[in-house]
Write a protein that holds these residues in place. Structure first.
Motif, mmCIF file in Angstrom:
data_model
loop_
_atom_site.group_PDB
_atom_site.id
_atom_site.type_symbol
_atom_site.label_atom_id
_atom_site.label_comp_id
_atom_site.label_asym_id
_atom_site.label_seq_id
_atom_site.Cartn_x
_atom_site.Cartn_y
_atom_site.Cartn_z
ATOM 1 N N LYS A 516 25.165 4.475 -58.605
ATOM 2 C CA LYS A 516 25.499 5.532 -57.641
ATOM 3 C C LYS A 516 25.017 6.890 -58.134
ATOM 4 O O LYS A 516 24.568 7.720 -57.351
ATOM 5 N N ILE A 517 25.146 7.099 -59.444
ATOM 6 C CA ILE A 517 24.676 8.370 -60.023
ATOM 7 C C ILE A 517 23.195 8.558 -59.741
ATOM 8 O O ILE A 517 22.739 9.617 -59.297
ATOM 9 N N GLN A 518 22.395 7.516 -59.980
ATOM 10 C CA GLN A 518 20.947 7.607 -59.833
ATOM 11 C C GLN A 518 20.533 7.705 -58.375
ATOM 12 O O GLN A 518 19.511 8.311 -58.051
ATOM 13 N N ASN A 647 23.175 9.434 -68.050
ATOM 14 C CA ASN A 647 22.612 9.039 -66.767
ATOM 15 C C ASN A 647 22.735 10.161 -65.742
ATOM 16 O O ASN A 647 21.840 10.380 -64.929
ATOM 17 N N GLN A 648 23.867 10.865 -65.758
ATOM 18 C CA GLN A 648 24.048 11.986 -64.826
ATOM 19 C C GLN A 648 23.004 13.076 -65.075
ATOM 20 O O GLN A 648 22.381 13.596 -64.139
ATOM 21 N N ILE A 649 22.813 13.429 -66.350
ATOM 22 C CA ILE A 649 21.888 14.507 -66.705
ATOM 23 C C ILE A 649 20.454 14.125 -66.369
ATOM 24 O O ILE A 649 19.702 14.903 -65.759
ATOM 25 N N GLU A 650 20.045 12.904 -66.737
ATOM 26 C CA GLU A 650 18.662 12.479 -66.510
ATOM 27 C C GLU A 650 18.374 12.246 -65.033
ATOM 28 O O GLU A 650 17.222 12.394 -64.598
ATOM 29 N N SER A 651 19.398 11.900 -64.245
ATOM 30 C CA SER A 651 19.173 11.693 -62.817
ATOM 31 C C SER A 651 18.775 12.990 -62.121
ATOM 32 O O SER A 651 18.156 12.961 -61.058
ATOM 33 N N LEU A 652 19.134 14.124 -62.712
ATOM 34 C CA LEU A 652 18.774 15.432 -62.151
ATOM 35 C C LEU A 652 17.598 16.058 -62.899
ATOM 36 O O LEU A 652 17.346 17.259 -62.777
ATOM 37 N N GLY A 653 16.875 15.245 -63.664
ATOM 38 C CA GLY A 653 15.667 15.729 -64.327
ATOM 39 C C GLY A 653 15.907 16.427 -65.639
ATOM 40 O O GLY A 653 14.979 17.024 -66.194
ATOM 41 N N GLY A 654 17.122 16.393 -66.174
ATOM 42 C CA GLY A 654 17.419 17.054 -67.438
ATOM 43 C C GLY A 654 17.367 16.090 -68.605
ATOM 44 O O GLY A 654 16.930 14.951 -68.487
#
Length: 672
Positions: A516-518, A647-654
């Motif tokens: 869901k995060i991704q 996963n939250q951070i990388e899903s937004l490109g961070g």
């Protein structure tokens, strides 16, 4: 002149008289003079030695034991002996590198021989090589006995180097000259010496023994464009090191006009040009044919008319348009009648581009050109050919074109005008832009697919790894339940089954949350204030903060907010601060400092630094953000928090990174 001659003769007579007088004064010093190895008293006298030491050449006088009696300053300078006291020392002590061959020469001269050498190598003790010429002969005392030897030397290392280089160059040029009328030339800027090979002299039609000088060498070039071209080319080569290759007209010594090709390169030492060298070729025949062809093309108006896709324009010497073909009409929108004999090309050349090229030429040629001189200079110098220019059409549209301009010459090699060709680059430019755009889109798609592929691969790995054990346990317990007949044992197996199912459900929920995060990563982005999120986190953890006397400090002055998902940011703060509480050190008061900043690339950074137990990164570095990975024993440790926020951070490109040292604490840095 006679007066100077009399003065020199007088000095010589006085010196001889003075030496004789000194000899008579010392005649009673028989014990010293009886020694075979002593020079005559006239030579041992300080005044005589002083007179000899002033000689401008390199001279040294030795006794029978090859010990120095006197040297000139030139001797000391040539052999780097300045400041050394050599008088009384052995020649072989001063020069331990002297070979046995030279020692034999000295021995022969001490026995009466005279040795001369025009040029020989002298390998110094420090590894350097000197080339010297010499004359070694014995000197005699008043009893006509040999008192030692005297050496006259001349250091010729530089002359030798020049000779070797010159010979090599001559050999190369001689081979070239056998197949083509190509000569060589060289200018030594240190002594202004000019070298011409035999073929170069032949092209100039001068005598074999002719020695050129800087001023008369340039005088051979025809006044006007040719002489200006070669002068400017040489100046640029000397100042900037830019080689040149030009075709110019030459007026020979027999007043014959010939076309020649001059190619030159510069040699620099310590960022200063010390030498120019190159080749010189007679191209008169080929150049004449080339000019005849140019003239023929210039006279063929049919060629202009037939080229409808290429703009062909001819200009007079004063830059007035003389021909304007169909291609030029199609490109610019002007008719031939509007343009020919009435306008210059500057009515359709974009002024900004003209100024840009003019400035580039001024910098390259170290001159100050007028706008009217730009096109003729490009044609005459044959530089900046086939550049992209911008034309302004009659209806004020800008069109990118590939422009070429050459000088047209008549049968007598005189300049008769300029030929301009231009090709419309509009469609090509549009295709290039579409290609670049498509390529950018493709790269973006590739990055997205690569990331999604990585996420899918990572998810599959996590699922495979974290579900393998629970599923295996379920299968085992199901088998045991089937086989068991004891009710108590079945009850125990059912309790274990419930526990395993609970863990399995928890793992599946975590993985589902990750998906869901991704999928919804970039939904509902808002401007999130760090201080507000921190305050909410402190309220949630207020009991634990008070119970552990946990200190939280922060500094959000560099960056107070970021566009982000609010629930993701709250998850980041809650997980990292609760981890600092959970894995605190019992030996010191727990604390965490949170600080924001901006990177050089413009990204917002958030740094969480605690003083807790720390993590052994050498042992667990690759597992820090893995699912169900824990590194300290704690009843609440599940290894899920860091997995989720990564996963939250990388899903937004961070991205998130960790620094840690056991016993010192941990630093998490988030790049948004």
């Amino acid at each position: 002149m006679k007066t100077w001659l009399l003065i020199v003769v007088g000095i010589i007579i006085f010196s001889v008289y003075y030496c004789i007088k000194l000899f008579k004064l010392k005649v009673n010093q028989r014990q010293f003079q009886k020694k075979v190895n002593s020079p005559p008293s006239s030579l041992t006298n300080d005044a005589a030695f002083e007179l000899l030491s002033q000689m401008p050449t390199a001279i040294a006088v030795f006794d029978l034991n090859m010990q120095y009696l006197v040297t000139t300053q030139k001797w000391l300078n040539d052999y780097n002996l300045q400041g050394q006291k050599v008088i009384g020392k052995s020649h072989y002590e001063v020069f331990p590198e002297i070979s046995e061959e030279w020692k034999k020469i000295h021995k022969d001269c001490l026995n009466g021989a005279i040795n001369k050498q025009e040029e020989a190598p002298f390998y110094r003790a420090d590894g350097t090589l000197q080339w010297i010429s010499w004359e070694v002969k014995p000197w005699y005392n008043q009893h006509h006995e040999i008192g030692g030897i005297i050496m006259f030397t001349n250091e010729v290392t530089e002359q030798r180097r020049i000779s070797i280089e010159s010979n090599k160059l001559n050999d190369i040029l001689e081979k070239i000259s056998q197949t083509a009328r190509i000569g060589a030339w060289e200018v030594n800027l240190q002594n202004n010496y000019i070298y011409w090979s035999n073929m170069t002299r032949q092209i100039h039609e001068v005598a074999d023994n002719y020695q050129p000088k800087l001023d008369n060498a340039m005088a051979f070039y025809k006044e006007g464009v040719s002489r200006d071209t070669i002068v400017n080319s040489v100046e640029i080569a000397i100042e900037q090191g830019i080689p040149f290759d030009v075709e110019v007209e030459l007026i020979t010594a027999k007043n014959k006009t010939v076309w020649v090709r001059a190619v030159g390169n510069a040699e620099f030492v310590d960022e200063k040009c010390t030498r120019l060298f190159g080749v010189f070729q007679d191209i008169h025949q080929t150049k004449t044919q080339e000019l005849q062809i140019s003239q023929l093309l210039a006279e063929q108006n049919a060629i202009f008319s037939s080229a409808s896709e290429v703009a062909i324009i001819t200009l007079s010497q004063d830059m007035v348009i003389r021909h304007f073909n169909k291609g030029a009409e199609n490109l610019l929108g002007y008719s031939s009648n509007e343009i020919v004999d009435q306008a210059t090309p500057f009515i359709f050349i974009k002024n900004e581009k003209l100024l840009q090229v003019k400035n580039e030429l001024n910098l390259l040629l170290s001159t100050e050109l007028d706008e009217l001189d730009v096109l003729p200079t490009i044609a005459q110098r044959r530089i900046f050919s086939n550049q992209e220019w911008v034309f302004i059409t009659k209806d004020n549209r800008e069109i990118p074109v590939q422009l070429s301009i050459t000088q047209m010459q008549g049968a007598g090699h005189e300049a008769i005008g300029y030929l301009v060709t231009a090709i419309d680059l509009s469609q090509i430019k549009q295709m290039q832009e579409r290609l670049v755009e498509s390529n950018d889109n493709l790269n973006t798609l590739i990055k997205t697919l690569s990331k999604q592929n990585w996420q899918l691969s990572n998810f599959a790995h996590v699922v495979s790894h974290n579900l393998r054990s629970p599923v295996a346990n379920l299968i085992l317990i199901q088998s045991l339940l089937t086989q068991s007949e004891d009710e108590d044992e079945k009850q125990l197996l059912l309790e274990n089954l419930e526990t395993i199912v609970g863990h399995l459900s928890e793992t599946l929920n975590t993985l589902t949350d990750t998906i869901k995060i991704q999928e919804s990563a970039k939904d509902d982005l808002v401007m999130v204030l760090f201080e507000e999120v921190l305050q909410k986190t402190k309220e949630i953890l207020s009991g634990q903060i008070m119970d552990n006397d946990f200190k939280i400090t922060y500094n959000f002055e560099m960056a107070s907010s970021v566009s982000y998902k609010l629930d993701f940011m709250e998850s980041i703060f809650l997980n990292l601060i609760s981890n600092a509480l959970k894995y605190k050190s019992l030996q010191k008061k727990p604390c965490i400092h949170i600080e924001s900043s901006v990177s050089e690339s413009g990204h917002t950074l958030l740094r969480f630094q605690d003083n807790g137990l720390g993590i052994d990164l050498e042992k667990y570095g690759s597992k820090v953000f893995g699912l169900n990975k824990t590194f300290h024993k704690h009843p609440e440790a599940k290894g899920i928090g860091l997995f989720i926020i990564k996963n939250q951070i990388e899903s937004l490109g961070g991205s998130i990174s960790v620094e840690s040292e056991v016993g010192q604490g941990t630093i998490f840095t988030i790049t948004f």
